[in-house]
Motif scaffolding. Structure first.
Motif, PDB file in Angstrom:
ATOM      1  N   VAL A   1       0.781  -1.199  -0.064  1.00  0.00           N
ATOM      2  CA  VAL A   1       0.014  -0.159  -0.052  1.00  0.00           C
ATOM      3  C   VAL A   1       0.871   1.253   0.026  1.00  0.00           C
ATOM      4  CG1 VAL A   1      -1.932   1.179   1.239  1.00  0.00           C
ATOM      5  CG2 VAL A   1      -1.895  -1.129   1.236  1.00  0.00           C
ATOM      6  N   ARG A   2       0.589   2.055  -0.990  1.00  0.00           N
ATOM      7  CA  ARG A   2       1.402   3.116  -0.968  1.00  0.00           C
ATOM      8  C   ARG A   2       0.917   4.272   0.327  1.00  0.00           C
ATOM      9  NH1 ARG A   2      -0.860   6.346  -5.916  1.00  0.00           N
ATOM     10  NH2 ARG A   2      -2.171   7.462  -4.211  1.00  0.00           N
ATOM     11  N   PRO A   3       2.437   4.756   0.636  1.00  0.00           N
ATOM     12  CA  PRO A   3       2.166   5.485   2.142  1.00  0.00           C
ATOM     13  C   PRO A   3       1.002   6.265   2.544  1.00  0.00           C
ATOM     14  CG  PRO A   3       4.543   5.491   1.319  1.00  0.00           C
ATOM     15  CD  PRO A   3       3.563   5.013   0.254  1.00  0.00           C
ATOM     16  N   ASP A   4       0.517   7.077   1.433  1.00  0.00           N
ATOM     17  CA  ASP A   4      -0.447   8.127   1.756  1.00  0.00           C
ATOM     18  C   ASP A   4      -1.843   7.164   1.754  1.00  0.00           C
ATOM     19  OD1 ASP A   4      -0.007   7.445  -1.085  1.00  0.00           O
ATOM     20  OD2 ASP A   4      -1.519   9.119  -1.389  1.00  0.00           O
ATOM     21  N   ARG A   5      -1.764   6.043   1.485  1.00  0.00           N
ATOM     22  CA  ARG A   5      -3.046   5.221   1.579  1.00  0.00           C
ATOM     23  C   ARG A   5      -2.889   4.227   2.705  1.00  0.00           C
ATOM     24  NH1 ARG A   5      -4.249   9.043  -1.143  1.00  0.00           N
ATOM     25  NH2 ARG A   5      -5.190   8.879  -2.983  1.00  0.00           N
ATOM     26  N   LYS A   6      -1.921   3.909   3.664  1.00  0.00           N
ATOM     27  CA  LYS A   6      -1.732   2.893   4.383  1.00  0.00           C
ATOM     28  C   LYS A   6      -2.956   3.124   5.717  1.00  0.00           C
ATOM     29  CE  LYS A   6       2.732   2.835   5.440  1.00  0.00           C
ATOM     30  NZ  LYS A   6       3.860   2.627   5.727  1.00  0.00           N
ATOM     31  N   ARG A   7      -3.207   4.356   6.064  1.00  0.00           N
ATOM     32  CA  ARG A   7      -4.219   4.524   7.090  1.00  0.00           C
ATOM     33  C   ARG A   7      -5.472   3.990   6.845  1.00  0.00           C
ATOM     34  NH1 ARG A   7      -7.536   8.633   6.275  1.00  0.00           N
ATOM     35  NH2 ARG A   7      -7.076  10.265   4.712  1.00  0.00           N
ATOM     36  N   LEU A   8      -5.752   3.738   5.709  1.00  0.00           N
ATOM     37  CA  LEU A   8      -7.108   3.411   5.109  1.00  0.00           C
ATOM     38  C   LEU A   8      -7.384   2.143   5.171  1.00  0.00           C
ATOM     39  CD1 LEU A   8      -7.396   5.666   1.891  1.00  0.00           C
ATOM     40  CD2 LEU A   8      -8.462   6.178   4.209  1.00  0.00           C
ATOM     41  N   ILE A   9      -6.313   1.344   5.256  1.00  0.00           N
ATOM     42  CA  ILE A   9      -6.340  -0.197   4.630  1.00  0.00           C
ATOM     43  C   ILE A   9      -6.200  -1.016   6.052  1.00  0.00           C
ATOM     44  CG2 ILE A   9      -5.872  -2.096   3.474  1.00  0.00           C
ATOM     45  CD1 ILE A   9      -7.047   0.261   1.994  1.00  0.00           C
ATOM     46  N   LYS A  10      -7.162  -1.970   6.375  1.00  0.00           N
ATOM     47  CA  LYS A  10      -7.295  -2.867   7.721  1.00  0.00           C
ATOM     48  C   LYS A  10      -7.256  -4.183   7.062  1.00  0.00           C
ATOM     49  CE  LYS A  10      -7.335   0.580  10.476  1.00  0.00           C
ATOM     50  NZ  LYS A  10      -6.166   0.865  11.336  1.00  0.00           N
ATOM     51  N   PRO A  11      -6.765  -5.198   7.659  1.00  0.00           N
ATOM     52  CA  PRO A  11      -6.849  -6.742   7.411  1.00  0.00           C
ATOM     53  C   PRO A  11      -8.449  -7.031   7.368  1.00  0.00           C
ATOM     54  CG  PRO A  11      -5.817  -6.445   9.560  1.00  0.00           C
ATOM     55  CD  PRO A  11      -5.927  -5.119   8.961  1.00  0.00           C
ATOM     56  N   THR A  12      -8.859  -8.264   6.831  1.00  0.00           N
ATOM     57  CA  THR A  12      -9.970  -8.500   6.818  1.00  0.00           C
ATOM     58  C   THR A  12     -10.409  -9.280   8.284  1.00  0.00           C
ATOM     59  OG1 THR A  12      -9.343 -10.527   5.718  1.00  0.00           O
ATOM     60  CG2 THR A  12     -10.326  -8.946   4.296  1.00  0.00           C
ATOM     61  N   VAL A  13      -9.218  -9.523   8.870  1.00  0.00           N
ATOM     62  CA  VAL A  13      -9.521 -10.178  10.384  1.00  0.00           C
ATOM     63  C   VAL A  13      -8.823  -9.175  11.315  1.00  0.00           C
ATOM     64  CG1 VAL A  13      -8.943 -12.012  12.100  1.00  0.00           C
ATOM     65  CG2 VAL A  13      -9.723 -12.271   9.587  1.00  0.00           C
ATOM     66  N   ILE A  14      -9.759  -8.350  11.996  1.00  0.00           N
ATOM     67  CA  ILE A  14      -9.109  -7.380  13.174  1.00  0.00           C
ATOM     68  C   ILE A  14      -8.644  -8.219  14.289  1.00  0.00           C
ATOM     69  CG2 ILE A  14      -9.640  -5.466  14.405  1.00  0.00           C
ATOM     70  CD1 ILE A  14      -9.457  -4.850  11.674  1.00  0.00           C
ATOM     71  N   SER A  15      -7.533  -8.170  14.593  1.00  0.00           N
ATOM     72  CA  SER A  15      -6.776  -8.722  16.034  1.00  0.00           C
ATOM     73  C   SER A  15      -6.215  -7.860  16.865  1.00  0.00           C
ATOM     74  CB  SER A  15      -5.945 -10.124  15.245  1.00  0.00           C
ATOM     75  OG  SER A  15      -5.673 -10.985  16.125  1.00  0.00           O
ATOM     76  N   HIS A  16      -5.051  -8.245  17.631  1.00  0.00           N
ATOM     77  CA  HIS A  16      -4.390  -7.726  18.544  1.00  0.00           C
ATOM     78  C   HIS A  16      -3.775  -6.478  18.163  1.00  0.00           C
ATOM     79  CE1 HIS A  16      -5.148 -10.756  21.368  1.00  0.00           C
ATOM     80  NE2 HIS A  16      -4.503 -11.809  20.504  1.00  0.00           N
ATOM     81  N   GLY A  17      -3.627  -6.323  16.886  1.00  0.00           N
ATOM     82  CA  GLY A  17      -2.566  -5.029  16.232  1.00  0.00           C
ATOM     83  C   GLY A  17      -3.489  -4.183  16.259  1.00  0.00           C
ATOM     84  N   TYR A  18      -4.693  -4.099  16.565  1.00  0.00           N
ATOM     85  CA  TYR A  18      -5.578  -2.898  16.262  1.00  0.00           C
ATOM     86  C   TYR A  18      -5.258  -1.982  17.364  1.00  0.00           C
ATOM     87  CZ  TYR A  18      -9.876  -0.111  15.584  1.00  0.00           C
ATOM     88  OH  TYR A  18     -10.829   0.794  15.240  1.00  0.00           O
ATOM     89  N   ASN A  19      -5.119  -2.188  18.652  1.00  0.00           N
ATOM     90  CA  ASN A  19      -4.975  -1.504  19.658  1.00  0.00           C
ATOM     91  C   ASN A  19      -3.535  -1.500  20.086  1.00  0.00           C
ATOM     92  OD1 ASN A  19      -5.135  -4.052  20.893  1.00  0.00           O
ATOM     93  ND2 ASN A  19      -6.502  -3.100  22.609  1.00  0.00           N
ATOM     94  N   MET A  20      -2.443  -2.148  19.529  1.00  0.00           N
ATOM     95  CA  MET A  20      -1.091  -2.239  20.089  1.00  0.00           C
ATOM     96  C   MET A  20      -0.449  -0.980  20.058  1.00  0.00           C
ATOM     97  SD  MET A  20       1.686  -5.063  18.594  1.00  0.00           S
ATOM     98  CE  MET A  20       0.645  -6.557  18.908  1.00  0.00           C
ATOM     99  N   LEU A  21       0.164  -0.768  21.032  1.00  0.00           N
ATOM    100  CA  LEU A  21       0.907   0.455  21.201  1.00  0.00           C
ATOM    101  C   LEU A  21       2.208   0.475  20.557  1.00  0.00           C
ATOM    102  CD1 LEU A  21       0.534   1.156  25.029  1.00  0.00           C
ATOM    103  CD2 LEU A  21      -0.714   2.195  23.009  1.00  0.00           C
TER     104      LEU A  21
END
Length: 403
Positions: A229-249
């Motif tokens: 994913v191009r750097p300017d679009r990365k914040r938009l893209i999530k894996p189809t399975v949401i897991s531990h990384g979502y709230n990882m510091l």
């Protein structure tokens, strides 16, 4: 029975009774890479917690660095997924659309990814818009003109194959990305067949999204792919399975790949074998991976030329649009498809069961038209395509007698 394979066939564990001309469907993994996977799996099972909880992130980083260098990308922009279809789904299901937005795709698009786009379009009230790439075609301009002819002010995204599955065309994705970019339209490139078949430089390509398989032409174990994913679009893209990384510091620039790195317990060995696969394929020829890619392409072109002569078929596409696969229209449809074979053609099954030849023959875009797709990997030889031509001629003879 000999399958007439090349000298490099000794590195693969393919059935010696089968003339295997269908590397493109699922790939085939060399013994050296399978041995590396076994070693990794044994290590994992000796101490699962250490491997998965303490070491995996660093191990994935090493594999990602090797892959990123190979595909011309920054490693922070690369996430691991299990296959290109998963990558397409991750992008499409992360984006938001408005009712009436148009999502552009070609009539050559791979069915699984087409389904994903249609599903997302239905969910948002968006509209899939299909542009028709002719086949046979004269050249790249046919693709560009067909795509641009369907662009409207409501077009929001182009989904395009880098290499088409049914017709084995290398599409002009750089030109398409650039044309869409000046119109404010992002491009999602389905590069399922590209890694290991074509030289890649994703930073130069500039697509917003690019996904590709490693388990096809890069010959890694099944379940190994990436999403860039191009750097300017990365914040938009999530894996189809949401897991531990979502709230990882973690620092925000790391969040994209951290979220993809762990979506639940799974076998990471296919991804961890990527460096070994690159090393192995690079060792087959004196000039490394470039020699491997060039030899496969030259064999595919020579095989296509031979089959066109044998079957008296004109070239359906210029050689400039070929990689390590080639597709030919099959005229003289002799028997018609029996009931119960809606997509896998009767000829596909006949070549396998009667002649032990594994090659794709499929109705495309719809029966009764058929396309024969051949593949060229290091284990293939020119003699194998001669065997295919002889078998096809025999099928035609038997079919005429049956009529």
């Amino acid at each position: 029975m000999s399958n007439h394979a090349s000298e490099h066939a000794r590195h693969w564990r393919l059935d010696p009774e089968i003339v295997f001309l269908n590397h493109g469907s699922f790939g085939a993994c060399p013994a050296a890479v399978l041995d590396e996977q076994t070693r990794i799996r044994d290590e994992l099972e000796r101490e699962p917690l250490t491997f998965l909880d303490r070491e995996l992130r660093d191990r994935l980083a090493v594999a990602r660095e090797a892959l990123a260098e190979f595909i011309g990308a920054d490693s922070d922009d690369v996430a691991f997924v299990t296959n290109a279809t998963s990558g397409v789904n991750a992008v499409l299901r992360s984006l938001k659309f408005e009712p009436g937005d148009e999502l552009l795709l070609s009539n050559h698009e791979y069915n699984a990814c087409r389904n994903a786009l249609y599903y997302v379009a239905e969910r948002w009230g968006a509209k899939p818009v299909v542009f028709d790439i002719p086949f046979p075609l004269a050249g790249e301009d046919d693709v560009i003109e067909a795509a641009l002819g369907k662009v409207t002010p409501r077009t929001r995204l182009l989904l395009i194959d880098h290499i088409t599955s049914p017709t084995a065309l290398v599409l002009p994705v750089k030109r398409l990305v650039d044309e869409m970019q000046v119109r404010g339209i992002d491009t999602l490139v389905d590069g399922a067949h590209a890694p290991g078949m074509l030289p890649l430089n994703l930073k130069e390509l500039g697509a917003a999204y690019y996904t590709g398989n490693c388990h096809k032409w890069l010959c890694t174990p099944k379940g190994s792919a990436f999403l860039h994913v191009r750097p300017d679009r990365k914040r938009l893209i999530k894996p189809t399975v949401i897991s531990h990384g979502y709230n990882m510091l973690v620092p925000e620039e790391m969040r994209y790949r951290v979220e993809f790195d762990w979506t639940g317990t799974a076998d990471p060995s296919p991804w961890l074998c990527i460096p070994k696969a690159i090393e192995f394929l690079s060792s087959l020829y004196p000039d490394g991976m470039a020699g491997h890619i060039r030899r496969n392409r030259e064999l595919a072109i020579a095989a296509r030329k031979y089959l066109m002569q044998r079957f008296e078929i004109p070239a359906p596409a210029p050689e400039s649009m070929l990689g390590s696969m080639a597709s030919l229209p099959m005229p003289d449809n002799i028997l018609g498809s029996p009931e119960g074979m809606p997509w896998k053609d009767w000829m596909f099954e006949a070549l396998y069961h009667r002649f032990k030849i594994e090659v794709i023959v499929t109705p495309w875009p719809a029966a009764p038209e058929r396309k024969l797709r051949i593949c060229a990997q290091a284990y293939n030889s020119m003699r194998q395509y001669e065997v295919l031509a002889d078998a096809r001629s025999e099928e035609r003879r038997v079919g005429k007698e049956c009529r």
